[in-house]
Design an enzyme around this catalytic site. Structure first.
Site, PDB file in Angstrom:
ATOM      1  N   LYS A 196     -42.737 -62.088 -57.852  1.00 24.09           N
ATOM      2  CA  LYS A 196     -43.988 -61.426 -58.235  1.00 24.09           C
ATOM      3  C   LYS A 196     -44.699 -60.760 -57.056  1.00 24.09           C
ATOM      4  CE  LYS A 196     -44.846 -63.943 -62.456  1.00 24.09           C
ATOM      5  NZ  LYS A 196     -45.656 -64.825 -63.263  1.00 24.09           N
ATOM      6  N   ASP A 245     -50.275 -61.302 -66.785  1.00 21.81           N
ATOM      7  CA  ASP A 245     -50.508 -62.758 -66.808  1.00 21.81           C
ATOM      8  C   ASP A 245     -52.015 -63.017 -66.856  1.00 21.81           C
ATOM      9  OD1 ASP A 245     -47.914 -63.633 -66.690  1.00 21.81           O
ATOM     10  OD2 ASP A 245     -47.869 -63.814 -64.501  1.00 21.81           O
ATOM     11  N   GLY A 284     -52.485 -77.022 -59.462  1.00 22.09           N
ATOM     12  CA  GLY A 284     -51.416 -76.175 -58.933  1.00 22.09           C
ATOM     13  C   GLY A 284     -51.988 -74.976 -58.207  1.00 22.09           C
TER      14      GLY A 284
HETATM   15  P1  NAP Z   1     -44.566 -71.697 -58.203  1.00 24.74           P
HETATM   16  O1  NAP Z   1     -45.176 -70.522 -57.546  1.00 24.74           O
HETATM   17  O2  NAP Z   1     -43.238 -72.179 -57.751  1.00 24.74           O
HETATM   18  O3  NAP Z   1     -45.625 -72.919 -58.031  1.00 24.74           O
HETATM   19  C1  NAP Z   1     -45.300 -74.221 -58.441  1.00 24.74           C
HETATM   20  C2  NAP Z   1     -46.523 -75.112 -58.393  1.00 24.74           C
HETATM   21  O4  NAP Z   1     -46.127 -76.395 -58.903  1.00 24.74           O
HETATM   22  C3  NAP Z   1     -47.083 -75.345 -57.002  1.00 24.74           C
HETATM   23  O5  NAP Z   1     -48.463 -75.526 -57.063  1.00 24.74           O
HETATM   24  C4  NAP Z   1     -46.393 -76.664 -56.592  1.00 24.74           C
HETATM   25  O6  NAP Z   1     -47.110 -77.416 -55.655  1.00 24.74           O
HETATM   26  C5  NAP Z   1     -46.434 -77.400 -57.903  1.00 24.74           C
HETATM   27  N1  NAP Z   1     -45.435 -78.451 -57.972  1.00 24.74           N
HETATM   28  C6  NAP Z   1     -44.090 -78.303 -58.041  1.00 24.74           C
HETATM   29  N2  NAP Z   1     -43.504 -79.522 -58.075  1.00 24.74           N
HETATM   30  C7  NAP Z   1     -44.496 -80.439 -58.022  1.00 24.74           C
HETATM   31  C8  NAP Z   1     -44.527 -81.859 -58.036  1.00 24.74           C
HETATM   32  N3  NAP Z   1     -43.401 -82.566 -58.127  1.00 24.74           N
HETATM   33  N4  NAP Z   1     -45.720 -82.485 -57.986  1.00 24.74           N
HETATM   34  C9  NAP Z   1     -46.857 -81.763 -57.916  1.00 24.74           C
HETATM   35  N5  NAP Z   1     -46.899 -80.424 -57.888  1.00 24.74           N
HETATM   36  C10 NAP Z   1     -45.729 -79.760 -57.944  1.00 24.74           C
HETATM   37  O7  NAP Z   1     -44.428 -71.484 -59.782  1.00 24.74           O
HETATM   38  P2  NAP Z   1     -45.381 -70.589 -60.731  1.00 24.74           P
HETATM   39  O8  NAP Z   1     -44.893 -69.196 -60.784  1.00 24.74           O
HETATM   40  O9  NAP Z   1     -46.792 -70.817 -60.343  1.00 24.74           O
HETATM   41  O10 NAP Z   1     -45.040 -71.233 -62.170  1.00 24.74           O
HETATM   42  C11 NAP Z   1     -45.452 -72.552 -62.471  1.00 24.74           C
HETATM   43  C12 NAP Z   1     -45.215 -72.837 -63.936  1.00 24.74           C
HETATM   44  O11 NAP Z   1     -45.942 -71.933 -64.765  1.00 24.74           O
HETATM   45  C13 NAP Z   1     -43.759 -72.698 -64.374  1.00 24.74           C
HETATM   46  O12 NAP Z   1     -43.450 -73.802 -65.168  1.00 24.74           O
HETATM   47  C14 NAP Z   1     -43.733 -71.427 -65.207  1.00 24.74           C
HETATM   48  O13 NAP Z   1     -42.757 -71.499 -66.242  1.00 24.74           O
HETATM   49  C15 NAP Z   1     -45.117 -71.425 -65.798  1.00 24.74           C
HETATM   50  N6  NAP Z   1     -45.590 -70.062 -66.146  1.00 24.74           N
HETATM   51  C16 NAP Z   1     -45.946 -69.808 -67.430  1.00 24.74           C
HETATM   52  C17 NAP Z   1     -46.392 -68.556 -67.787  1.00 24.74           C
HETATM   53  C18 NAP Z   1     -46.767 -68.280 -69.199  1.00 24.74           C
HETATM   54  O14 NAP Z   1     -46.875 -67.104 -69.577  1.00 24.74           O
HETATM   55  N7  NAP Z   1     -46.993 -69.275 -70.006  1.00 24.74           N
HETATM   56  C19 NAP Z   1     -46.503 -67.538 -66.822  1.00 24.74           C
HETATM   57  C20 NAP Z   1     -46.164 -67.838 -65.493  1.00 24.74           C
HETATM   58  C21 NAP Z   1     -45.712 -69.114 -65.169  1.00 24.74           C
HETATM   59  P3  NAP Z   1     -46.808 -77.277 -54.064  1.00 24.74           P
HETATM   60  O15 NAP Z   1     -47.599 -76.077 -53.616  1.00 24.74           O
HETATM   61  O16 NAP Z   1     -47.283 -78.556 -53.495  1.00 24.74           O
HETATM   62  O17 NAP Z   1     -45.331 -77.090 -53.927  1.00 24.74           O
END
Ligand code: NAP
Length: 481
Positions: free
Chosen positions: A283, A319, A343
């Site tokens: 992104k 988004d 998050g």
């Molecule tokens: P990302 O940039 O990889 O961020 C992941 C987040 O999850 C970070 O804050 C990370 O914390 C945290 N995390 C990962 N493992 C963890 C754990 N074991 N314990 C605590 N925190 C943890 O991913 P993203 O793009 O933000 O996406 C996150 C989620 O949103 C995904 O599941 C995605 O499918 C969903 N999503 C949904 C939509 C929708 O339209 N519904 C759109 C976008 C994303 P750290 O910083 O500490 O690593």
């Protein structure tokens, strides 16, 4: 043609597979090597039992099949099966001219001359395909791309060999666009499965026909897609393809595994793509290739939608709006004033900014507190570490779960395990697989109002659809994601 690779071990199982998939397929491949020995001997009767052309294949183990017979016995088996009215017979590249080939030519059975490479793409792929098709046969190359550059190379080779009768297959995840866009690549057919894939990366016949309308793609079809890594789990094709179909827009939307954004842009130019969605982890990586970005993209620093404009690509972020749509009324009414965002990843960037922009107070909680701090500073809000979540019990109106904790198949994980909801909160989890995460289950048990990731996904997808096509998403469609 969409060709179903039959996986049954008996002819009657193969017939059932054809019956179940008949409306999605134009031909079938009878894999003698998957049949039991008794059934193999009856194979010649098979083509007359069905109303579609059948390919006869007896795949050797080294080419990804199950046949371990000595070559002479393999030939004898093929020869006796050829008594039946098969439309095609598959003969491997290295097999010297023999009685199978002679019998096929005599009977007017078209020969598919094939080679397989499960480790990569051979350097001489171009000349091999050219040579295999020299005698009017169909050349078949099943090779294994490992990068987006490999995929681009296969599309280019397919284009250069446009007039050569051929089937080019990209096996595995990287080759999926080539399987779906087989007509654009000038392939005679694409192989499909009915259940479990018989070869790596095979797509179901149902999806190829009903979701992608792969058999209708022409040079005029507008190509859209989604880039990510991983990306094949995405539900976005379930939003866009039925939408295109419902408004009679000649377009297709498919997933692209990507490892290098720059090369993907070259592929997008090559395929004359009109636009694409962007998911994790690209992104922000796409930003440097965009000639124009909207205010949201600039402020959030992330783009999830790219659309072709004259002479450039434009980046947008749906988004942001997709997230707000389900809770807008509650923000306007003042029901939501204070929020907790769990998050601080890519998705949280758009969410925190959207909430702040609508005047909602935000505290960001993240496992890595420095990331929470950075996001909070940009958006003038509070932050804390995830382990302090209990300090916010009963103090917020909205809790948004944006981490990947609880994502399929991790059904039993919740990043704020043990958090005591008062029941007054609105709990919003942006994960959409599964729909009901553990976080939401616990919120529901306390009596909270729930919002689901699929609401956000659908809303952002509908906006993307408008940006892609210029039309509203059809109201009558309710994709199940
Ligand atoms: P990302 O940039 O990889 O961020 C992941 C987040 O999850 C970070 O804050 C990370 O914390 C945290 N995390 C990962 N493992 C963890 C754990 N074991 N314990 C605590 N925190 C943890 O991913 P993203 O793009 O933000 O996406 C996150 C989620 O949103 C995904 O599941 C995605 O499918 C969903 N999503 C949904 C939509 C929708 O339209 N519904 C759109 C976008 C994303 P750290 O910083 O500490 O690593």
């Amino acid at each position: 043609m969409i060709c179903l690779t039959l996986s049954g071990s008996t002819l009657s199982e193969c017939l059932d597979e054809i019956r179940e998939n008949r409306e999605y397929i134009d031909s079938a491949e009878l894999r003698l090597d998957l049949l039991s020995p008794e059934e193999q001997r009856k194979a010649s009767s098979f083509p007359s039992m069905v109303d579609i052309p059948v390919i006869l294949t007896l795949r050797r183990k080294e080419d990804g099949g199950r046949c371990t017979l000595p070559e002479r016995e393999r030939r004898a088996l093929l020869l006796s099966a050829l008594d039946g009215s098969f439309a095609y017979v598959d003969i491997e590249e290295d097999v010297k001219r023999n009685d199978v080939e002679d019998k096929a030519r005599e009977k007017g059975v078209r020969i598919i001359r094939s080679f397989h490479d499960f480790s990569g793409i051979p350097d001489d792929i171009y000349s091999r395909i050219y040579r295999l098709a020299e005698r009017g046969d169909v050349a078949k190359a099943a090779v294994t791309p490992h990068t987006i550059q490999d995929l681009l190379r296969l599309f280019r080779i397919a284009e250069e060999l446009r007039d050569v009768p051929k089937i080019i297959i990209g096996m595995g995840d990287w080759g999926i666009p080539l399987r779906i866009l087989y007509r654009r690549a000038g392939s005679l057919l694409t192989f499909a499965c009915s259940g479990e894939a018989v070869a790596p990366g095979q797509i179901s016949a149902r999806d190829l026909r009903l979701m992608y309308h792969a058999d209708k793609v022409t040079d005029r079809t507008a190509i859209y897609g989604i880039i990510g890594n991983p990306v094949l789990h995405t539900s976005s094709p379930l939003i866009h393809n039925p939408g295109f179909h419902a408004i009679n827009y000649d377009a297709i939307y498919l997933p692209f595994m990507v490892d290098n954004v720059r090369v993907f842009f070259a592929l997008a130019e090559y395929l004359k793509m009109r636009g694409f969605s962007v998911t994790v982890p690209f992104k922000d990586a796409v930003l440097m290739y965009l000639g124009n970005i909207t205010r949201e993209v600039k402020q959030i620093g992330a783009c999830n939608t790219v659309v072709r404009m004259p002479g450039m690509w434009k980046g947008m972020n749906t988004d942001y709006y997709g997230f707000l749509a389900p809770i807008s009324k509650d923000i306007e009414s003042g029901r939501i004033r204070n929020s907790l965002v769990i998050g601080a990843g890519g998705a949280a960037q758009a969410i925190v900014w959207a909430l702040r922009n609508r005047g909602v107070r935000v505290t960001v909680l993240n496992r890595t507190v420095t990331r929470a701090e950075k996001l909070a500073k940009i958006n003038l809000c509070e932050y804390d570490t995830l382990s302090n979540a209990s300090l916010y019990e009963g103090k917020v109106d909205l809790i948004v779960q944006t981490t990947s904790v609880g994502l399929y198949p991790d059904f039993d994980a919740n990043p704020i395990e043990g958090f005591r909801f008062s029941g007054r909160e609105i709990a919003y989890d942006i994960i959409y697989k599964p729909k009901m995460t553990k976080f939401l289950r616990e919120a529901e048990a306390a009596g909270c109002t729930l919002h689901f990731g699929e609401e956000m996904l659908l809303e952002q997808g509908k906006l993307q659809f408008e940006l892609f096509t210029g039309y509203h998403y059809p109201r009558s469609l309710h994709p199940s994601l």
